[in-house]
Design a protein around this motif. Structure first.
Motif, PDB file in Angstrom:
ATOM      1  N   LEU A  88      -1.949 -17.411   6.773  1.00 13.90           N
ATOM      2  CA  LEU A  88      -0.747 -18.227   6.932  1.00 13.90           C
ATOM      3  C   LEU A  88       0.515 -17.369   6.843  1.00 13.90           C
ATOM      4  N   GLN A  89       0.496 -16.377   5.984  1.00  9.49           N
ATOM      5  CA  GLN A  89       1.650 -15.480   5.876  1.00  9.49           C
ATOM      6  C   GLN A  89       1.852 -14.704   7.174  1.00  9.49           C
ATOM      7  N   ARG A  90       0.758 -14.248   7.756  1.00  7.59           N
ATOM      8  CA  ARG A  90       0.864 -13.511   9.021  1.00  7.59           C
ATOM      9  C   ARG A  90       1.341 -14.423  10.148  1.00  7.59           C
ATOM     10  N   LEU A  91       0.853 -15.657  10.165  1.00  9.07           N
ATOM     11  CA  LEU A  91       1.306 -16.611  11.178  1.00  9.07           C
ATOM     12  C   LEU A  91       2.800 -16.873  11.057  1.00  9.07           C
ATOM     13  N   SER A  92       3.256 -17.069   9.835  1.00  9.03           N
ATOM     14  CA  SER A  92       4.672 -17.344   9.605  1.00  9.03           C
ATOM     15  C   SER A  92       5.530 -16.175  10.072  1.00  9.03           C
ATOM     16  N   ALA A  93       5.070 -14.966   9.814  1.00  5.75           N
ATOM     17  CA  ALA A  93       5.822 -13.781  10.250  1.00  5.75           C
ATOM     18  C   ALA A  93       5.852 -13.683  11.769  1.00  5.75           C
ATOM     19  N   ALA A  94       4.714 -13.993  12.412  1.00  6.56           N
ATOM     20  CA  ALA A  94       4.643 -13.915  13.872  1.00  6.56           C
ATOM     21  C   ALA A  94       5.512 -14.962  14.547  1.00  6.56           C
ATOM     22  N   MET A  95       5.619 -16.133  13.932  1.00  2.00           N
ATOM     23  CA  MET A  95       6.392 -17.233  14.515  1.00  2.00           C
ATOM     24  C   MET A  95       7.753 -17.334  13.846  1.00  2.00           C
ATOM     25  N   PRO A 108       8.797 -31.175   1.084  1.00  3.92           N
ATOM     26  CA  PRO A 108       9.720 -30.043   0.887  1.00  3.92           C
ATOM     27  C   PRO A 108       9.907 -29.239   2.171  1.00  3.92           C
ATOM     28  N   ASP A 109      11.114 -28.771   2.391  1.00  2.00           N
ATOM     29  CA  ASP A 109      11.428 -27.962   3.576  1.00  2.00           C
ATOM     30  C   ASP A 109      11.092 -26.510   3.272  1.00  2.00           C
ATOM     31  N   VAL A 110       9.865 -26.126   3.611  1.00  2.00           N
ATOM     32  CA  VAL A 110       9.388 -24.762   3.387  1.00  2.00           C
ATOM     33  C   VAL A 110       8.905 -24.201   4.718  1.00  2.00           C
ATOM     34  N   PRO A 111       8.780 -22.873   4.845  1.00  4.29           N
ATOM     35  CA  PRO A 111       8.351 -22.304   6.131  1.00  4.29           C
ATOM     36  C   PRO A 111       6.983 -22.796   6.587  1.00  4.29           C
ATOM     37  N   VAL A 112       6.030 -22.925   5.652  1.00  9.37           N
ATOM     38  CA  VAL A 112       4.677 -23.370   6.007  1.00  9.37           C
ATOM     39  C   VAL A 112       4.285 -24.537   5.106  1.00  9.37           C
ATOM     40  N   THR A 113       4.024 -25.687   5.711  1.00 10.29           N
ATOM     41  CA  THR A 113       3.563 -26.865   4.979  1.00 10.29           C
ATOM     42  C   THR A 113       2.051 -26.992   5.164  1.00 10.29           C
ATOM     43  N   VAL A 114       1.315 -26.996   4.079  1.00  7.57           N
ATOM     44  CA  VAL A 114      -0.143 -27.143   4.131  1.00  7.57           C
ATOM     45  C   VAL A 114      -0.469 -28.611   3.874  1.00  7.57           C
ATOM     46  N   CYS A 115      -0.990 -29.284   4.869  1.00  8.76           N
ATOM     47  CA  CYS A 115      -1.224 -30.729   4.762  1.00  8.76           C
ATOM     48  C   CYS A 115      -2.160 -31.073   3.599  1.00  8.76           C
ATOM     49  N   ALA A 116      -3.101 -30.187   3.312  1.00  9.05           N
ATOM     50  CA  ALA A 116      -4.047 -30.461   2.235  1.00  9.05           C
ATOM     51  C   ALA A 116      -3.368 -30.596   0.882  1.00  9.05           C
ATOM     52  N   ASP A 117      -2.129 -30.097   0.773  1.00 13.81           N
ATOM     53  CA  ASP A 117      -1.387 -30.219  -0.484  1.00 13.81           C
ATOM     54  C   ASP A 117      -0.621 -31.540  -0.582  1.00 13.81           C
ATOM     55  N   ASP A 163      -7.509 -14.062  18.004  1.00 13.90           N
ATOM     56  CA  ASP A 163      -8.386 -15.235  17.908  1.00 13.90           C
ATOM     57  C   ASP A 163      -7.591 -16.542  17.782  1.00 13.90           C
ATOM     58  N   VAL A 164      -6.256 -16.445  17.795  1.00 12.17           N
ATOM     59  CA  VAL A 164      -5.405 -17.639  17.707  1.00 12.17           C
ATOM     60  C   VAL A 164      -5.056 -18.106  19.115  1.00 12.17           C
ATOM     61  N   LEU A 165      -5.333 -19.375  19.409  1.00 14.54           N
ATOM     62  CA  LEU A 165      -4.923 -19.965  20.677  1.00 14.54           C
ATOM     63  C   LEU A 165      -3.548 -20.599  20.487  1.00 14.54           C
ATOM     64  N   ALA A 166      -2.686 -20.436  21.475  1.00 15.28           N
ATOM     65  CA  ALA A 166      -1.314 -20.939  21.340  1.00 15.28           C
ATOM     66  C   ALA A 166      -0.902 -21.712  22.584  1.00 15.28           C
ATOM     67  N   ASP A 167      -0.227 -22.828  22.364  1.00 11.90           N
ATOM     68  CA  ASP A 167       0.439 -23.558  23.438  1.00 11.90           C
ATOM     69  C   ASP A 167       1.860 -23.818  22.956  1.00 11.90           C
ATOM     70  N   GLY A 193     -11.072 -21.335  11.436  1.00 15.04           N
ATOM     71  CA  GLY A 193     -11.034 -21.564   9.985  1.00 15.04           C
ATOM     72  C   GLY A 193     -12.226 -20.943   9.281  1.00 15.04           C
ATOM     73  N   PRO A 194     -12.205 -21.054   7.948  1.00 16.21           N
ATOM     74  CA  PRO A 194     -11.116 -21.591   7.124  1.00 16.21           C
ATOM     75  C   PRO A 194      -9.899 -20.664   7.115  1.00 16.21           C
ATOM     76  N   VAL A 195      -8.718 -21.272   6.927  1.00 16.50           N
ATOM     77  CA  VAL A 195      -7.462 -20.525   7.011  1.00 16.50           C
ATOM     78  C   VAL A 195      -7.039 -20.090   5.611  1.00 16.50           C
ATOM     79  N   THR A 196      -6.892 -18.799   5.430  1.00 17.96           N
ATOM     80  CA  THR A 196      -6.511 -18.256   4.118  1.00 17.96           C
ATOM     81  C   THR A 196      -4.990 -18.196   3.975  1.00 17.96           C
TER      82      THR A 196
END
Length: 394
Positions: free
Chosen positions: A237-244, A280-289, A214-218, A230-233
């Motif tokens: 995000l952990q699965r996305l980070s592992a895939a990318m 901070p330089d982290v694998p996944v940055t959540v803009c809402a934070d 269900d994820v579209l990618a370019d 969404g909403p993204v849990t």
């Protein structure tokens, strides 16, 4: 001697070919039901035509081993491609080949009994048959894999087109999005979040098999991105980070699908701030934070102008004193004018805060009592705090 054997065995095989074609065709349709469906019959006996070509070629190769194979090899690869495009599996294709081989061998055994063929002839013919079947399996599998790669690439291309359509500005109609989504089999979500992707230098990520359907990618764009319903849990995000693997990700806010481009704009802003060292330089940055940082630094030129204007009174002090007074003013504003709280934050005595604030009040005058000016001063100080020590106001 070998040439004589070739001519003799080919002469024995050729009268058997018409009946052999019929028998193989029937048996393949029985053993592999996918080849026996009514739809196959509408294609004018395509299976029978392929079987006929294969058995005639085998008889010709028995007699003439040096026969040019270029056209035949292309044809068998084309058969594999056609099977791939038809949606059948490679197992079904190989099952059909094995079935044809068994029927052909039964026919050879019958000829052996009827003509009392020497064992050496039967053994030689068996070797030729099984080598031939292996070649057919290899060629058709090659064509099949090529077709599947082409099909997958075409599917990815349509999904990239769909993502670009969703992000297009001005927005296209919901009908256009829904029509293309239906074509690629993508359920249209009510909400989504866009993810900006920054691959490691020198890498060019492609959609990983672990990337959920269900994820579209370019990922071919100069600024790669993903669309996640969404909403993204946090688990997603952990699965996305592992895939990318090997890529920084910044996740924009969850928004209605029509506002996907806004989510991507914030995601890319977040990724830039990570690159600048602000976030901070982290694998996944959540803009809402990090809304305050994203908002304050969304227009660097405007931030610079506000800072230059509202913090100008501090320029009358020497650099070190200016920095101490700016920090004191920021702490005092955050504490809503509470000297005791500001002193705790600064780790100084309250008398020090009062002394500095008298200097600040003399420099800023009535601006500290004006709500609009006071808000802009605090915003400017917060921006400076975010940027320090990476960038300084003029």
């Amino acid at each position: 001697m070998l040439e004589e054997r070739r001519r003799r065995l080919a002469a024995l095989l050729r009268p058997e070919l018409p009946g052999l074609v019929d028998e193989i065709t029937r048996e393949v349709r029985r053993v592999v039901p996918e080849y026996g469906r009514p739809l196959e019959e509408l294609h004018g006996g395509l299976l029978r035509e392929r079987v006929q070509y294969a058995v005639r070629l085998f008889a010709d190769l028995v007699e003439y081993p040096q026969l040019a194979r270029g056209d035949a090899d292309r044809r068998f690869r084309d058969i594999g491609r056609a099977e791939g495009h038809a949606g059948r599996t490679l197992d079904q294709l190989h099952a059909a080949l094995r079935t044809g081989g068994r029927v052909a061998w039964r026919r050879v055994a019958r000829i052996e009994r009827q003509r009392s063929l020497p064992a050496v002839d039967v053994s030689w013919l068996a070797d030729r048959l099984f080598v031939y079947l292996d070649e057919l399996a290899s060629l058709s599998a090659q064509g099949y894999r090529e077709a599947r790669v082409q099909s997958q690439e075409a599917g990815r291309g349509l999904r990239r087109r769909l993502l670009r359509l969703i992000l297009q500005r001005p927005p296209v109609s919901r009908t256009a999005v829904a029509d293309l989504a239906r074509t690629v089999g993508w359920p249209v979500p009510e909400q989504c979040a866009l993810v900006a992707v920054e691959p490691e230098p020198g890498t060019h990520p492609e959609p990983d098999p672990a990337l959920e359907p269900d994820v579209l990618a370019d990922l071919r764009d100069a600024e790669p991105c993903l669309l996640v319903p969404g909403p993204v849990t946090s688990e997603r995000l952990q699965r996305l980070s592992a895939a990318m693997h090997g890529a920084r990700l910044a996740v924009g806010p969850t928004v209605p699908l029509a506002d996907a481009s806004a989510s991507l704009r914030w995601a890319r802003q977040g990724l830039r701030l990570v690159g600048d060292g602000v976030l901070p330089d982290v694998p996944v940055t959540v803009c809402a934070d990090h809304w305050a940082a994203l908002w304050l630094l969304s227009d660097p030129a405007l931030v610079k102008q506000v800072t230059k204007r509202r913090l100008a009174p501090l320029n009358t002090f020497p650099p070190k004193q200016r920095a101490r007074l700016a920090g004191t003013l920021f702490a005092w504003l955050q504490a809503q004018g509470n000297v005791q709280e500001a002193a705790v934050v600064l780790r100084v005595h309250p008398r020090t805060v009062r002394y500095r604030m008298r200097q600040i009040e003399d420099a800023f005058g009535p601006d500290l009592r004006d709500p609009t000016a006071r808000f802009e001063i605090e915003a400017a100080l917060r921006a400076v705090d975010l940027l320090t020590p990476h960038e300084h106001q003029e």
